[in-house]
Design an enzyme around this catalytic site. Sequence first.
Site, PDB file in Angstrom:
ATOM      1  N   ASP A  83       9.531  -5.540  21.204  1.00  0.00           N
ATOM      2  CA  ASP A  83       8.951  -7.063  20.202  1.00  0.00           C
ATOM      3  C   ASP A  83       9.092  -7.997  21.489  1.00  0.00           C
ATOM      4  O   ASP A  83       9.506  -7.917  22.651  1.00  0.00           O
ATOM      5  CB  ASP A  83      10.520  -7.416  19.458  1.00  0.00           C
ATOM      6  CG  ASP A  83      11.759  -7.073  20.116  1.00  0.00           C
ATOM      7  OD1 ASP A  83      12.092  -6.258  20.847  1.00  0.00           O
ATOM      8  OD2 ASP A  83      12.167  -8.287  19.990  1.00  0.00           O
ATOM      9  N   GLU A  97      14.974  -6.942  19.903  1.00  0.00           N
ATOM     10  CA  GLU A  97      16.008  -7.590  20.892  1.00  0.00           C
ATOM     11  C   GLU A  97      16.193  -8.962  20.794  1.00  0.00           C
ATOM     12  O   GLU A  97      17.061  -9.480  20.891  1.00  0.00           O
ATOM     13  CB  GLU A  97      15.518  -7.151  22.363  1.00  0.00           C
ATOM     14  CG  GLU A  97      16.571  -7.387  23.374  1.00  0.00           C
ATOM     15  CD  GLU A  97      16.537  -8.932  24.192  1.00  0.00           C
ATOM     16  OE1 GLU A  97      17.487  -9.308  24.783  1.00  0.00           O
ATOM     17  OE2 GLU A  97      15.574  -9.621  23.806  1.00  0.00           O
TER      18      GLU A  97
END
Length: 582
Positions: A168, A235
């Site tokens: 991400d 994350e």
Amino acid sequence: MVALPLDNYNTTTPLWKRKSVGAIGAIVALLLVLLTTDLYSHLKVALLPLDTSDSLCPLYEPIFPKSFSVDNSTVLDILYGEDFRNASIAKLAGAIQVDTQIFDNQPDVPDSPETWAKFKKFHKYLEKTFPIVYKNLQVEKVNTYGLVYFWKGSDDSLKPLMLTAHQDVVPVQQDTLKDWTYPPFEGHYDGEFIYGRGAADCKNVLISILETIELLLKKGYQPQRSVIAAFGFDEEASGVVGAAKIGQYLEKTYGNDSVYAIIDEGPGLLLDPLTKTILAAPGTGEKGYIDIDVELTTPGGHSSVPPDHTSIGIIGELTYLIEKDPYSPLLTSKNPILSYMQCAALHDPYDNIPRYLKGAILRAAHDRFANSRVVKTMQQSKLMKYLVQTSQAIDIVKGGEKANALPEHVKLLVNHRVNIDSSLEEVKHRFVSRVVEVAKRHNLAVEAFGELVLDTKNNSGVFVLNSQTPLDIAPVTPLNDNVWKYLAGVTRHVFEDLVFPDIEYPIVTSPSIMTGNTDTRHYWNLTRNIFRYSPLFTSDMIHDTNIHSVDEKLKFDTHLQLTAFFYEYIQAVDTAEADNEN
Ligand SMILES: *[C@@H]1O[C@H](CO)[C@@H](O)[C@H](O)[C@H]1NC(C)=O
Ligand SMILES: *[C@@H]1O[C@H](CO)[C@@H](O)[C@H](O)[C@H]1NC(C)=O
Ligand SMILES: *[C@@H]1O[C@H](CO)[C@@H](O)[C@H](O)[C@H]1NC(C)=O
Ligand SMILES: *[C@@H]1O[C@H](CO)[C@@H](O)[C@H](O)[C@H]1NC(C)=O
Ligand SMILES: CC(=O)N[C@H]1CO[C@H](CO)[C@@H](O)[C@@H]1O
Ligand SMILES: [Zn+2]
């Protein structure tokens, strides 16, 4: 005190006596000065010989894999080959082009599959780009989009090495789109830098890991030590649906303490401001984190007949108390930042650190005064200050509805990043005592973290405290063991011999801490040897890469450095000799 010269010693003249009285007076005066000021402590720091044995920060020999002595062309090709570079640019650009932005508080995958569907496209891209990896490694999808690759080694007695990154990226704020030199999801390469969201945080790391494994497979490499590559997908939103599930999966599959070492995103090599030399600075610790939520409820009523203090006024009193009394800094040997400074002080080839500061740093672990000097120096820098101090920030306050109604509920949120030398318990305890102090003045009850700590038997109101998303201080990675020696040794070889062949001094690996947290928070049970470390050189990480900001970019040379490191490191630790004894 030294005796007077011998030739004067046998005389007993009044002159001698007068001299003696003078000397005694001087001694008494000196003692008074020493006892009543810090002079003695200052002198120790300034004048005692420095302990420059490098036991505080040993320098390890460069380490390279056997393959390098047989044929060094592959790693040189990674760093300097035009074909490899061009192919690598295309791979990273393609990864940037797949939008994997993530927002806070997204629902879990099973509850909202459409929210996460964009990661399907990213998986397809990886599968297409790294066909040899997909053909040879076992690929597990944890919670649908978490990626875990397992490259089985031939020797099961060796703990697997784990390399990690996240899929991400942080969102691009729409109103900043016009400020980007190149569109954030284009992956534009301008001949030196590659631009785009995720170029430096951290699709570069993810692609580098897969490129390395793909290349090793292509060369027919068969490891003895298994390799795990694990990529979470949230994350930037604390890793709760990604890395958390991956951590559970890995612990269940391989067991507690089953991994050799974890290398996750983090600092790499930097230009140290004290010594003006290049240091490698793997993150070996992370501060703790706790948001404390306060809700004050008091009886309502009409504003024409108010109490002396409304709930908003009382919350104001509390915030005043909090800010008036910040946390004190504390620096012990437990904090990697002290080790970092010791490394800098001991390996300072150009003697750039002033003698006094050097003395203070090298004595800071056992001399309270020297320690206070070091802390004071750190407190002068906004960036350094909170590496040795718990921060507290009053971030949210909400209350009041109407001009003619007394506020019944007020909410306050205070964010804390907890010093390595403190604890969540200490922060909670201190916060409660401040609330109790205010509560007593106003006859209010206090309920803290599910416990009634102050009862007034009086309906004048109540404080309720809760903590949100607490995260303990990360266990500090051990230094100077065999795992460390290999990390430092390979770093030296890659950067001294290959990247900077003209460098005049050895590159020292020095521990550092992160003020933020990475996905490794979910991997603590897998190993104590966690390194938040992306070995690539930028003289100023934040400014050179614009992480999380407009024009995020990465100097492409540094991407190749990272790949050269992984290429050598996987092979160098592929032996029982790289294990810690126990
Ligand atoms: C690589 O190997 C060649 C000989 O095969 C040697 O001349 C060269 O110095 C080596 N390069 C490095 C950086 O070690
Ligand atoms: C690499 O890319 C550059 C720029 O697109 C091109 O000029 C060069 O010929 C390419 N090199 C190789 C070996 O393909
Ligand atoms: C209850 O609260 C009121 C208002 O603050 C105060 O005057 C009174 O003394 C309190 N009574 C007790 C028993 O604490
Ligand atoms: C680590 O293991 C402990 C004990 O089994 C467990 O309570 C904890 O949740 C685990 N931590 C993580 C981050 O998985
Ligand atoms: C319950 C347990 O055994 N916990 C251990 C798991 O492994 C970590 C790190 O390897 C140790 O620190 C824990 O004590
Ligand atoms: Zn990141």
